[in-house]
Motif scaffolding. Structure first.
Motif: not given
Length: 209
Positions: A32-38, A91-105, A112-115
């Protein structure tokens, strides 16, 4: 607008659009996150065409990162602003992997911190993906709220705050969809179909005599 008329409008919209949902196709919060960004400056129909190709293969932040900028651009080339969207998604996927184990917070502030994620997208995620009370204001909600005088303002934030004051908290997410679908089907940007509108008799902007 007095409270009685406002409540009649909201009741009519609820009766008309009921439990309508997002038109975007997804199975997980990440999708859903990817779809909304698109979907920025792109129709949901187009986004669904793109994601139907992508998601069977690219349904995680890790898999998306493996594509790189050029690879992702090729996947979404038929979507408007594909270069900047690909950059933000990676950039968002990078943050998700680094900070949230690949999950959407599930936090507004963290979203709001996600590009590529602004207030509207964050509210969509909270409401649609996580079932939290939130009211996203897109172009349809902004237009319809102003025309019906449910909330008035020059910015999406002003409309969001105005709508939250008059709509019960437990219905924020639903009301978002009532207003979106009304904007898509009836209260269109250039030629609103006032003669077909279920609330034309109550609408201060109606062109029906």
């Amino acid at each position: 607008m007095n409270k009685q008329v406002r409540n009649e409008i909201l009741a009519c919209l609820e009766q008309t659009y009921g439990d309508t949902k997002t038109a975007l196709n997804y199975t997980t919060a990440f999708e859903l996150l990817i779809a909304v960004i698109l979907s920025a400056q792109c129709t949901d129909v187009r986004v669904n065409m793109i994601t139907s190709r992508m998601f069977p293969r690219l349904n995680s932040a890790e898999k998306m990162l493996e594509l790189g900028q050029t690879g992702l651009e090729q996947e979404i080339r038929d979507c408007g602003l594909f270069h900047s969207k690909a950059k933000n998604i990676l950039a968002t996927c990078q943050i998700l992997c680094q900070k949230y184990h690949g999950e959407v917070p599930e936090s507004f502030e963290k979203l709001l911190t996600l590009p590529g994620v602004g207030r509207k997208t964050a509210n969509v995620m909270l409401s649609v993906a996580f079932g939290q009370p939130a009211l996203a204001v897109d172009t349809h909600v902004f237009r319809v709220a102003n025309r019906l005088k449910l909330a008035t303002g020059d910015t999406p934030l002003a409309i969001e705050e105005g709508l939250k004051k008059i709509i019960p908290r437990e219905k924020w997410g639903q009301a978002h969809h009532w207003l979106i679908w009304h904007g898509r089907k009836i209260c269109k940007a250039r030629k609103p179909l006032c003669t077909e509108c279920p609330v034309s008799s109550l609408c201060p902007s109606s062109t029906v005599l």
